[in-house]
Design a protein around this motif. Structure first.
Motif, PDB file in Angstrom:
ATOM      1  N   ILE A   6      10.223 -21.865  -1.313  1.00  0.00           N
ATOM      2  CA  ILE A   6       9.344 -20.828  -1.929  1.00  0.00           C
ATOM      3  C   ILE A   6       9.003 -19.556  -0.931  1.00  0.00           C
ATOM      4  O   ILE A   6       9.057 -18.604  -1.623  1.00  0.00           O
ATOM      5  N   VAL A   7       9.164 -20.008   0.237  1.00  0.00           N
ATOM      6  CA  VAL A   7       9.260 -19.047   1.351  1.00  0.00           C
ATOM      7  C   VAL A   7      10.386 -18.058   1.151  1.00  0.00           C
ATOM      8  O   VAL A   7      10.303 -16.821   1.250  1.00  0.00           O
ATOM      9  N   LEU A   8      11.706 -18.661   1.087  1.00  0.00           N
ATOM     10  CA  LEU A   8      12.694 -17.940   0.789  1.00  0.00           C
ATOM     11  C   LEU A   8      12.895 -17.048  -0.445  1.00  0.00           C
ATOM     12  O   LEU A   8      13.124 -15.949  -0.458  1.00  0.00           O
ATOM     13  N   ILE A   9      12.238 -17.539  -1.699  1.00  0.00           N
ATOM     14  CA  ILE A   9      12.051 -16.513  -2.667  1.00  0.00           C
ATOM     15  C   ILE A   9      11.065 -15.472  -2.564  1.00  0.00           C
ATOM     16  O   ILE A   9      11.364 -14.424  -2.717  1.00  0.00           O
ATOM     17  N   GLN A  10       9.980 -15.916  -1.715  1.00  0.00           N
ATOM     18  CA  GLN A  10       9.182 -14.749  -1.388  1.00  0.00           C
ATOM     19  C   GLN A  10       9.682 -13.722  -0.452  1.00  0.00           C
ATOM     20  O   GLN A  10       9.385 -12.450  -0.732  1.00  0.00           O
ATOM     21  N   ASN A  11      10.294 -14.143   0.412  1.00  0.00           N
ATOM     22  CA  ASN A  11      10.956 -13.244   1.363  1.00  0.00           C
ATOM     23  C   ASN A  11      11.958 -12.393   0.504  1.00  0.00           C
ATOM     24  O   ASN A  11      12.271 -11.028   0.777  1.00  0.00           O
ATOM     25  N   GLN A  12      12.666 -12.939  -0.477  1.00  0.00           N
ATOM     26  CA  GLN A  12      13.776 -11.930  -1.221  1.00  0.00           C
ATOM     27  C   GLN A  12      12.885 -11.090  -2.292  1.00  0.00           C
ATOM     28  O   GLN A  12      13.494  -9.861  -2.313  1.00  0.00           O
ATOM     29  N   VAL A  13      11.693 -11.518  -2.761  1.00  0.00           N
ATOM     30  CA  VAL A  13      11.243 -10.700  -3.550  1.00  0.00           C
ATOM     31  C   VAL A  13      10.609  -9.497  -2.933  1.00  0.00           C
ATOM     32  O   VAL A  13      10.652  -8.348  -3.133  1.00  0.00           O
ATOM     33  N   TYR A  14       9.858  -9.672  -1.558  1.00  0.00           N
ATOM     34  CA  TYR A  14       9.292  -8.716  -0.652  1.00  0.00           C
ATOM     35  C   TYR A  14      10.588  -7.830  -0.170  1.00  0.00           C
ATOM     36  O   TYR A  14      10.101  -6.347  -0.310  1.00  0.00           O
ATOM     37  N   THR A  15      11.802  -8.221  -0.042  1.00  0.00           N
ATOM     38  CA  THR A  15      12.700  -7.303   0.587  1.00  0.00           C
ATOM     39  C   THR A  15      13.170  -6.296  -0.688  1.00  0.00           C
ATOM     40  O   THR A  15      13.432  -5.157  -0.666  1.00  0.00           O
ATOM     41  N   GLN A  16      13.212  -7.221  -1.943  1.00  0.00           N
ATOM     42  CA  GLN A  16      13.677  -6.220  -3.102  1.00  0.00           C
ATOM     43  C   GLN A  16      12.615  -5.402  -3.497  1.00  0.00           C
ATOM     44  O   GLN A  16      13.108  -4.075  -3.737  1.00  0.00           O
ATOM     45  N   ILE A  17      11.331  -5.527  -3.174  1.00  0.00           N
ATOM     46  CA  ILE A  17      10.383  -4.420  -3.586  1.00  0.00           C
ATOM     47  C   ILE A  17      10.325  -3.497  -2.537  1.00  0.00           C
ATOM     48  O   ILE A  17      10.328  -2.118  -2.891  1.00  0.00           O
ATOM     49  N   LEU A  18      10.653  -3.669  -1.276  1.00  0.00           N
ATOM     50  CA  LEU A  18      10.797  -2.585  -0.214  1.00  0.00           C
ATOM     51  C   LEU A  18      11.996  -1.855  -0.664  1.00  0.00           C
ATOM     52  O   LEU A  18      11.751  -0.559  -0.549  1.00  0.00           O
ATOM     53  N   LEU A  19      12.879  -2.516  -0.730  1.00  0.00           N
ATOM     54  CA  LEU A  19      14.325  -1.607  -1.294  1.00  0.00           C
ATOM     55  C   LEU A  19      13.969  -0.571  -2.288  1.00  0.00           C
ATOM     56  O   LEU A  19      14.498   0.559  -2.423  1.00  0.00           O
ATOM     57  N   GLU A  20      13.450  -1.016  -3.266  1.00  0.00           N
ATOM     58  CA  GLU A  20      13.012  -0.283  -4.490  1.00  0.00           C
ATOM     59  C   GLU A  20      11.913   0.930  -4.064  1.00  0.00           C
ATOM     60  O   GLU A  20      12.403   2.014  -4.679  1.00  0.00           O
ATOM     61  N   GLU A  21      10.977   0.698  -3.137  1.00  0.00           N
ATOM     62  CA  GLU A  21      10.183   1.471  -2.737  1.00  0.00           C
ATOM     63  C   GLU A  21      11.047   2.854  -1.868  1.00  0.00           C
ATOM     64  O   GLU A  21      10.813   3.959  -1.977  1.00  0.00           O
ATOM     65  N   PHE A  22      11.880   2.329  -1.090  1.00  0.00           N
ATOM     66  CA  PHE A  22      12.594   3.261  -0.161  1.00  0.00           C
ATOM     67  C   PHE A  22      13.531   4.123  -1.292  1.00  0.00           C
ATOM     68  O   PHE A  22      13.544   5.269  -0.872  1.00  0.00           O
ATOM     69  N   LYS A  23      14.051   3.532  -2.045  1.00  0.00           N
ATOM     70  CA  LYS A  23      14.956   4.340  -3.082  1.00  0.00           C
ATOM     71  C   LYS A  23      14.239   5.400  -3.868  1.00  0.00           C
ATOM     72  O   LYS A  23      14.575   6.596  -3.736  1.00  0.00           O
ATOM     73  N   ARG A  24      12.920   4.956  -4.347  1.00  0.00           N
ATOM     74  CA  ARG A  24      12.031   5.875  -4.979  1.00  0.00           C
ATOM     75  C   ARG A  24      11.536   6.951  -4.228  1.00  0.00           C
ATOM     76  O   ARG A  24      11.622   8.228  -4.700  1.00  0.00           O
ATOM     77  N   GLN A  25      11.468   6.738  -2.856  1.00  0.00           N
ATOM     78  CA  GLN A  25      10.804   7.859  -2.035  1.00  0.00           C
ATOM     79  C   GLN A  25      12.124   8.445  -1.514  1.00  0.00           C
ATOM     80  O   GLN A  25      11.855   9.912  -1.377  1.00  0.00           O
ATOM     81  N   ARG A  26      13.280   8.282  -1.527  1.00  0.00           N
ATOM     82  CA  ARG A  26      14.443   8.652  -1.150  1.00  0.00           C
ATOM     83  C   ARG A  26      14.608   9.813  -2.465  1.00  0.00           C
ATOM     84  O   ARG A  26      15.039  11.092  -2.113  1.00  0.00           O
ATOM     85  N   LYS A  27      14.254   9.305  -3.661  1.00  0.00           N
ATOM     86  CA  LYS A  27      14.586  10.392  -4.749  1.00  0.00           C
ATOM     87  C   LYS A  27      13.571  11.386  -4.769  1.00  0.00           C
ATOM     88  O   LYS A  27      13.775  12.383  -5.203  1.00  0.00           O
ATOM     89  N   ALA A  28      12.365  11.173  -4.000  1.00  0.00           N
ATOM     90  CA  ALA A  28      11.332  12.125  -4.301  1.00  0.00           C
ATOM     91  C   ALA A  28      11.608  13.024  -3.223  1.00  0.00           C
ATOM     92  O   ALA A  28      10.402  13.979  -2.887  1.00  0.00           O
TER      93      ALA A  28
END
Length: 58
Positions: A6-28
């Motif tokens: 569960i912790v591994l899945i949580q860390n993967q989800v957290y990382t994915q959300i951060l990467l999506e946010e960085f990509k969104r901000q880069r486009k902005a």
């Protein structure tokens, strides 16, 4: 499912959300490291929501 999995899945989800946010901000138009802003509360909330959704599906 073990606690470690569960912790591994949580860390993967957290990382994915951060990467999506960085990509969104880069486009902005963020270029310099100081241009990127992360709302930790919002990221944690999204992570918890997606983790709950993933666990209910399994």
């Amino acid at each position: 499912m073990t606690a470690e999995e569960i912790v591994l899945i949580q860390n993967q989800v957290y990382t994915q959300i951060l990467l999506e946010e960085f990509k969104r901000q880069r486009k902005a138009g963020a270029i310099e490291p100081a241009d990127f802003l992360i709302d930790k509360y919002e990221i944690d909330k999204l992570t918890a929501d997606r983790l709950k959704q993933m666990l209910t599906e399994h």
